[in-house]
Design a protein around this motif. Structure first.
Motif, PDB file in Angstrom:
ATOM      1  N   PRO B   4       0.827  -1.197   0.000  1.00 26.45           N
ATOM      2  CA  PRO B   4       0.000   0.000   0.000  1.00 26.45           C
ATOM      3  C   PRO B   4       0.866   1.253   0.000  1.00 26.45           C
ATOM      4  CG  PRO B   4      -0.078  -1.067   2.134  1.00 26.45           C
ATOM      5  CD  PRO B   4       0.740  -1.947   1.256  1.00 26.45           C
ATOM      6  N   CYS B  12      -4.348   7.269   7.126  1.00 30.84           N
ATOM      7  CA  CYS B  12      -4.430   6.187   6.157  1.00 30.84           C
ATOM      8  C   CYS B  12      -4.607   4.844   6.851  1.00 30.84           C
ATOM      9  CB  CYS B  12      -3.186   6.173   5.280  1.00 30.84           C
ATOM     10  SG  CYS B  12      -3.027   7.690   4.339  1.00 30.84           S
ATOM     11  N   LEU B  55      -5.781   2.403   3.554  1.00 33.02           N
ATOM     12  CA  LEU B  55      -6.121   3.388   2.526  1.00 33.02           C
ATOM     13  C   LEU B  55      -6.336   4.749   3.169  1.00 33.02           C
ATOM     14  CD1 LEU B  55      -8.631   1.327   0.390  1.00 33.02           C
ATOM     15  CD2 LEU B  55      -6.255   1.861  -0.159  1.00 33.02           C
ATOM     16  N   TYR B  60     -11.865   7.259  -4.810  1.00 35.43           N
ATOM     17  CA  TYR B  60     -11.129   6.342  -5.688  1.00 35.43           C
ATOM     18  C   TYR B  60     -12.049   5.706  -6.714  1.00 35.43           C
ATOM     19  CZ  TYR B  60      -7.861   6.577  -1.770  1.00 35.43           C
ATOM     20  OH  TYR B  60      -7.033   7.011  -0.802  1.00 35.43           O
TER      21      TYR B  60
END
Lengths: 199, 790
Positions: B4, B12, B55, B60
């Motif tokens: 990631p 995140c 994330l 997105y």
């Protein structure tokens, strides 16, 4: 939006008018040269007058029958049979009226076969060469020396009645040979006549 | 899983997880899930699940791809942990989707339909349209040898089935049982059969149903796409090549184009024991289309050309009743020779051209559609004739021009209510091509048809209704030649109403019930009215409805009792789908008033000996049947499917049976399929059993007719029951196997397929194949196919 629909209707109508107004000519008839609607059998004895027998499909492509005259021959007489074929869709003055010439010209792909009831002829013997191996006295040949059958000879037996005589014209392109039979090829003509032998 | 990407200064820690499922809710393992912005991607696991961790907050695009399914792009906003379920639909365009896209809708939810998807079409590619359609339950065909397939829906065929080719009513010389539809199946991305009577939007004639041939939508992006199909068959040593290219136009948004072409060639097919001489064919077809689409409007121009030469078994030719008796009694057909690609007589040479222009405009409430089509159909039939000169001439030659113009308006009245109204018009011009040197079998004619329709669609919570009504008028202008080769001319018209009512009820989450009642009509076609003579390898003379029984003269329609055909068809379908089960059953009753058929009427003597003759006759007929299928998935990879198609047809007026009605048939197939992101593999075995047709007309041996005729007896003078020259053949079972592998390399999909039909080389005859009088069906056929698409 209503106007759009109107335009569509107008286009439909106009295109209809365009096609409707196209001027029409009558179609031309076809030459139907292939048909055989009349057959004439001429039995000529060595002396004396010929016996002529006709068969004809008077209504051409209709449901009506192919009408056949009976064959009446004299006993113990030798005849030469000549066969002529005609196309009734044409006037007798037209070249296409007589089909016999065409068959003769294409002799390599045609053969006439015959069959008859027992006791009608003394020569040839047997009952013919349709669906069986039998003798027919062919008097004409094609360029390959194979029989054609527009001209044949026949010797009648003593008097008899109620018998049959069948003529079969076969079209055998690339098939006609020394061993080809009435089962080969397609049928151009197939007629069965009543036959009697008079005293 | 790629590492990631952690972006600094942000929180995140979010997790997106989820599951990818197919249209039935089953997990899709191996699907590709990507988050493009982050260059993240993974494949779903055995349970179809995926998971992205760490994330950052943000928006997105998630792209989900799976071979054979439409890709899904989903925009997600991450500000908490998310759990997604992503539904993928098979990549073939389902009819309703096309509808939503742009075009006129061909089927509604309350129609009884069955379809072959793009994938299913791929698995049977290389066959003719009619043969392909046999894969739909309830659809059969009347065959004339191994290459000519005329579709039959629920026992009803020819003029009683409407074919919509790319939205246009397919019009050709369709009056003969040996006249197959002039369509290249490679054009189709989807083949749908509507089993209901009455295609409200498309005019008369759909008494049995409608076949809808739908090409894929034109591409909307500029990417160049293409397909190449190569297929080889062992039986007939046949080859097919078909290619397609499509794309957009640079710097011209909304434009799309496609070109497509197919070549097919086959030599003589063979049975397990002998060659079927003169059964080869050649075909060369191509099409091109270009279109422009915006949010609110669009137009397309489409052109297609179809060209085929098809041989008909040489041993089926009989020029007299005696010949016919001989041909039927042979163990091996007459004129059987060594294999060849040469196509001799009898044969057909057929071309069909279609030009179509259509456009639509959409507003908030309305959708307007307008389309024009021009079809040109040339048909030449060459028979074995007397002498080479005649053989070189077609025995039958016609050219048919058809103009169609259709306009409609669809209105959304509310969320649950929509209405569609429209008009259709058609002008047809049929002319003999001079020079056949035979009496023309059908006359020259013009046909002017016009119609208007109205459809209401209402959706309630779990129920959809639709009602349709239309009126049509048809005017014929006739100029033909009678049995004496003399010209006759006449004109007359027919008008009538078509109506349908359909309802679809969602009974539960798993089951749906569809019911449709339709009343349709069809003016008798010109061949039924005026046929005269004999045509291609039919050892019988045919007379039309308007030829006098005694004189054979052409009658005026006013002095006859000729009436249009009317059908009343009820069709109902029950669908059930739950977990591993999928089942469907369709029941139908089709009652046709004034059903036109060829009836034996007697013996007529011609120069070629006695012939049976047939008259077009009208009767009342009923067709009752059931199509059922069931599928069960043992595991995600193994499934079994069984289907049955049962039909009873009857000549009600005479309490007799009709000829060429498909017998009952059953099949069961076992399939293994492993789906993956980059690779799909399948293997399938299918066993089909076709029962003997016990409900067939009586059998009268041609030899019996000849023998009776020699005695001066006409077997049909008093006994007017229908008859057949041969008894119905025995039932048979056929085994077929197929296996295929699809791989995705970059953006190119490669398919390999190997299949074998009639694996055991069984000797059999099919009742609905006109070749059955003379020869067995074709033996084993091994087929190899390679498809490439990008």
């Amino acid at each position: 939006m209503k106007s759009q629909l109107k335009i569509l209707a107008l286009i439909t109508f106009l295109s209809g008018v365009v096609f409707l107004s196209g001027c029409d000519e009558d179609p031309e008839p076809e030459d139907v040269e292939e048909e055989i609607t009349k057959v004439v059998l001429t039995f000529t004895p060595s002396g004396g007058s010929a016996i002529v027998v006709e068969a004809e499909d008077f209504d051409l492509g209709g449901v009506g029958p192919f009408e056949k005259e009976p064959i009446a021959l004299n006993a113990n007489t030798t005849y030469t049979l000549t066969i002529e074929m005609f196309n009734g869709f044409y006037e007798p003055t037209d070249d296409d009226y007589n089909v016999t010439t065409e068959v003769a010209e294409e002799a390599e792909e045609h053969q006439l076969f015959f069959s008859w009831s027992t006791g009608v002829f003394t020569s040839p013997t047997g009952t013919g060469n349709i669906g069986s191996i039998g003798v027919v006295n062919y008097e004409d040949q094609d360029d390959n020396n194979l029989p054609l059958g527009l001209e044949t000879t026949w010797t009648t037996s003593s008097a008899t009645t109620g018998k049959e005589f069948r003529i079969l014209l076969k079209h055998q392109p690339n098939e006609k040979s020394a061993t080809s039979t009435s089962d080969d090829g397609g049928t151009d003509l197939d007629l069965t006549f009543p036959i009697s032998i008079n005293e | 899983m790629a590492g990631p990407v952690i972006q600094a200064q942000q929180n995140c820690t979010f997790i997106i997880s989820g599951k990818v499922v197919d249209e039935n809710g089953s997990a899709l393992p191996g699907a590709s899930v990507q988050i493009k912005k982050l260059s993240l991607g993974e494949a779903t696991n055995e349970t179809g699940s995926f998971r992205f961790e760490k994330l950052c907050k943000g928006t997105y695009l998630v792209l989900v791809q799976y071979l054979g399914y439409e890709s899904v792009e989903k925009r997600i906003t991450v500000d908490s942990n998310l759990e997604l379920t992503i539904n993928l639909q098979p990549s073939e365009r389902v009819l309703q989707e096309v509808v939503v896209a742009d075009h006129a809708e061909v089927a509604t939810r309350s129609n009884n339909t069955a379809a072959l998807s793009a994938r299913e079409l791929d698995e049977v590619s290389g066959k003719s349209l009619g043969e392909t359609l046999q894969n739909i339950s309830g659809v059969n065909s009347i065959q004339s040898g191994p290459a000519i397939f005329k579709p039959v829906i629920h026992g009803v065929h020819s003029q009683r089935i409407l074919i919509l080719n790319n939205g246009i009513r397919q019009e050709g010389q369709q009056w003969g049982a040996e006249h197959a539809p002039e369509i290249d199946p490679f054009i189709a991305n989807n083949l749908t059969v509507i089993k209901d009577a009455g295609a409200i939007k498309y005019g008369t004639d759909a008494l049995g149903g409608v076949i809808v041939v739908t090409p894929a939508e034109l591409p909307a992006d500029q990417k160049l796409g293409g397909e190449l199909h190569l297929i080889g068959n062992s039986n007939g040593r046949a080859g097919t090549i078909s290619g397609l290219l499509e794309g957009g136009i640079k710097n011209a948004k909304g434009w799309g184009w496609r070109v497509q072409g197919t070549g097919r060639r086959s030599g003589d097919a063979h049975t397990p024991d002998y060659v079927l001489s003169n059964t080869g064919f050649r075909e060369m077809n191509y099409s091109a289309s270009v279109g422009h689409h915006t949010e609110t409007s669009g137009f397309e121009v489409f052109y297609s050309h179809f060209n085929t030469t098809i041989g008909i078994l040489r041993g089926s030719v009989s020029e007299s009743l005696d010949d016919l008796a001989d041909r039927i009694n042979r163990q091996v057909p007459a004129n059987t020779n060594d294999f060849t690609y040469t196509i001799s007589e009898p044969r057909q040479e057929v071309t069909h051209d279609l030009i179509k222009v259509n456009g639509h405009i959409r507003s908030s409430k309305h959708l307007y559609n307008l389309q024009y089509g021009l079809q040109i159909n040339n048909r030449k039939e060459f028979d074995v004739r007397r002498g080479d000169v005649f053989t070189a001439l077609p025995a039958l030659a016609f050219r048919l021009y058809t103009h169609t113009l259709d306009a409609e308006r669809e209105t959304i009245l509310s969320d649950t209510h929509s209405r569609c109204i429209g008009i259709n018009s058609m002008i047809q011009d049929n002319n003999k091509i001079d020079g056949t040197q035979t009496l023309p079998f059908i006359p020259n004619f013009r046909n002017y048809s016009a119609g208007a329709f109205w459809i209401e669609k209402i959706s309630r919570d779990k129920v959809d209704y639709d009602l349709g009504l239309r009126y049509d008028y048809r005017l014929y202008q006739i100029a033909g030649f009678n049995f004496q080769n003399r010209l006759y001319k006449t004109q007359f018209g027919f008008g009538n109403v078509t109506a349908t009512a359909g309802v679809s009820v969602k009974l539960s989450q798993h089951s749906t019930l569809i019911g449709n009642m339709g009343s349709a009509w069809r003016p008798p076609n010109v061949a039924e009215l005026y046929s005269l003579g004999t045509h291609q390898s039919a050892a019988a003379i045919e007379y039309g409805l308007l030829l006098d029984e005694i004189t054979t003269q052409v009658k005026d329609i006013e002095n006859s009792n000729v009436n249009p055909e009317h059908a009343l068809k009820w069709v109902t379908t029950y669908r059930y789908q739950k977990n591993r089960w999928q089942a469907e059953a369709t029941g139908y009753i089709n009652y046709i008033f004034n059903y036109v058929y060829l009836k034996p009427r007697g013996i007529t003597e011609t120069g070629r000996g006695p012939f049976p003759y047939f008259r077009y006759t009208q009767t009342d007929a009923s067709f009752t049947g059931v199509d059922a299928s069931m599928q069960y998935e043992f595991s995600p990879k193994f499934s079994i499917r069984a289907s049955a198609s049962l039909l009873r047809a009857k000549d009600v007026t005479q309490n007799d049976f009709l000829i060429f009605i498909p017998s009952n048939r059953y099949d069961v197939s076992l399939r293994y399929e492993s789906k993956g992101h980059k690779k799909t593999f399948f293997a399938q075995a299918k066993l089909k059993y076709v029962a003997e047709q016990k409900r067939a007309p009586r059998w009268v041996d041609p030899e019996e007719i000849v023998a009776a005729n020699e005695q001066g007896i006409d077997l049909f003078a008093t006994d007017t029951r229908n008859f057949d020259f041969m008894f119905a053949p025995q039932g048979y079972a056929l085994l077929s196997v197929s296996t295929g592998l699809s791989v995705l390399v970059q953006n190119t999909k490669l398919d390999f397929r190997l299949s074998a039909d009639n694996l055991t080389n069984t000797r059999y005859r099919e009742y609905t194949n006109r070749m059955r009088y003379f020869a067995n069906e074709i033996g084993r056929n091994v087929s190899v196919a390679v498809n490439l698409s990008f």
